[in-house]
Design an enzyme around this catalytic site. Structure first.
Site, PDB file in Angstrom:
ATOM      1  N   ALA A  66       0.852  -1.181   0.000  1.00 53.05           N
ATOM      2  CA  ALA A  66       0.000   0.000   0.000  1.00 53.05           C
ATOM      3  C   ALA A  66       0.893   1.238   0.000  1.00 53.05           C
ATOM      4  O   ALA A  66       2.072   1.176   0.368  1.00 53.05           O
ATOM      5  CB  ALA A  66      -0.921  -0.006   1.218  1.00 53.05           C
ATOM      6  N   GLY A 111       0.276  -4.962   1.017  1.00 54.73           N
ATOM      7  CA  GLY A 111      -0.935  -5.081   0.218  1.00 54.73           C
ATOM      8  C   GLY A 111      -0.738  -5.889  -1.043  1.00 54.73           C
ATOM      9  O   GLY A 111      -1.685  -6.483  -1.568  1.00 54.73           O
ATOM     10  N   GLU A 114      -1.095  -9.389  -0.013  1.00 53.29           N
ATOM     11  CA  GLU A 114      -2.505  -9.591   0.308  1.00 53.29           C
ATOM     12  C   GLU A 114      -3.378  -9.722  -0.942  1.00 53.29           C
ATOM     13  O   GLU A 114      -4.302 -10.537  -0.976  1.00 53.29           O
ATOM     14  CB  GLU A 114      -2.991  -8.444   1.197  1.00 53.29           C
ATOM     15  CG  GLU A 114      -2.409  -8.512   2.606  1.00 53.29           C
ATOM     16  CD  GLU A 114      -2.672  -7.261   3.423  1.00 53.29           C
ATOM     17  OE1 GLU A 114      -3.292  -7.377   4.486  1.00 53.29           O
ATOM     18  OE2 GLU A 114      -2.255  -6.163   2.992  1.00 53.29           O
ATOM     19  N   GLU A 134       4.406  -4.872   7.689  1.00 52.10           N
ATOM     20  CA  GLU A 134       3.647  -3.823   8.371  1.00 52.10           C
ATOM     21  C   GLU A 134       4.103  -3.539   9.799  1.00 52.10           C
ATOM     22  O   GLU A 134       4.095  -2.382  10.243  1.00 52.10           O
ATOM     23  CB  GLU A 134       2.146  -4.171   8.366  1.00 52.10           C
ATOM     24  CG  GLU A 134       1.463  -4.018   7.016  1.00 52.10           C
ATOM     25  CD  GLU A 134       1.578  -5.252   6.141  1.00 52.10           C
ATOM     26  OE1 GLU A 134       0.949  -5.280   5.065  1.00 52.10           O
ATOM     27  OE2 GLU A 134       2.297  -6.206   6.534  1.00 52.10           O
TER      28      GLU A 134
END
Length: 260
Positions: A66, A111, A114, A134
């Site tokens: 992200a 992300g 993910e 993260e």
């Protein structure tokens, strides 16, 4: 909707290659990219001409995560909303009617890991790197990583990836069950399209019901899961594709499925 960060390449047999193209940030996911992905998958799963989607990234990265530049100044409420947008978008991929193959060509971090986890099948190039970094940024995976990763590779390996924030290479990802196959970088996309074409030649409704049964059944107890399978199994005997497939087999012919 016109897409700024998505490239769509239509192949034979209803195969679509979708490329996330934001190379300057290694294809990182910001609000705009997530909204484009959400719109694309909402529409493509209702497109009867589409059979399989191959998802990849432009350049040397799949999705590097992200967008930290966007996340850095978010409030708690804004962080919640950003996570919800990511989760909702990836849930569309997971729950959609058509198979999605991730062709991971480089970094799949945060992300990016993910979104690969939300896909049905994951293929990787030998130079691919996977990770959930993260906790090194003071947060946790927020697009479903804490849940999908344990289902994909088990809680032990998932906790190792999340707690250490370290990357793993494609070989280890394959060994842990995170990816199905690993290929040379130059052959990855061709191999993904080859697999997509194989899937595209099967009965569309049977593929759809298989995906639904697997996804729904994996979230419940075994008795309920078996009932989901029995129901789907029975319903498919009302389709033209079931009659075509079995008659073709009995007559030693190649089945021609219509998706009906």
């Amino acid at each position: 909707m016109d897409y700024k960060f998505l490239k769509i390449d239509e192949k034979e047999n209803g195969v679509i290659v979708l490329t996330i193209s934001r190379e300057k940030t290694l294809n990182s996911l910001n609000t705009e990219v997530l909204k484009e992905l959400s719109d694309f998958f909402e529409k493509i799963f209702d497109d009867e001409a589409t059979s399989v989607i191959v998802l990849t990234g432009a350049g040397k990265s799949f999705v590097a995560g992200a967008d930290i530049g966007e996340m850095a100044t978010l409030s708690a409420t804004e962080g919640y909303d950003f996570g919800k947008l990511g989760m909702d978008t990836l849930m569309k991929i997971e729950k959609g009617r058509k198979p999605v193959i991730a062709a991971v060509n480089g970094y799949a971090l945060g992300g990016g890991c993910e979104i690969a986890l939300a896909c049905d099948i994951r293929l990787a190039s030998k130079n691919a790197k996977f990770g959930q970094p993260e906790v090194g940024l003071g947060i946790i995976p927020g697009f479903g990583g804490t849940q999908r990763l344990i289902r994909a590779i088990g809680p032990g390996y998932a906790k190792e990836m999340i707690f250490t924030a370290k990357m793993i290479d494609a070989e280890r990802a394959e060994r842990w069950g995170l990816v199905n196959h690993v290929y040379e970088p130059e052959e990855l996309l061709d191999k993904a399209i080859e697999m997509a074409n194989t899937i595209a030649q099967r009965a569309p409704k049977a593929i759809q019901y298989s995906k639904s049964a697997i996804e729904s059944g994996s979230q419940t107890d075994i008795e309920t899961a078996m009932e989901i399978e029995r129901t789907s199994f029975g319903l498919l005997f009302s389709t033209e594709d079931q009659r075509e497939g079995m008659n073709a087999f009995l007559n030693k012919k190649q089945a021609k499925f219509s998706g009906k």
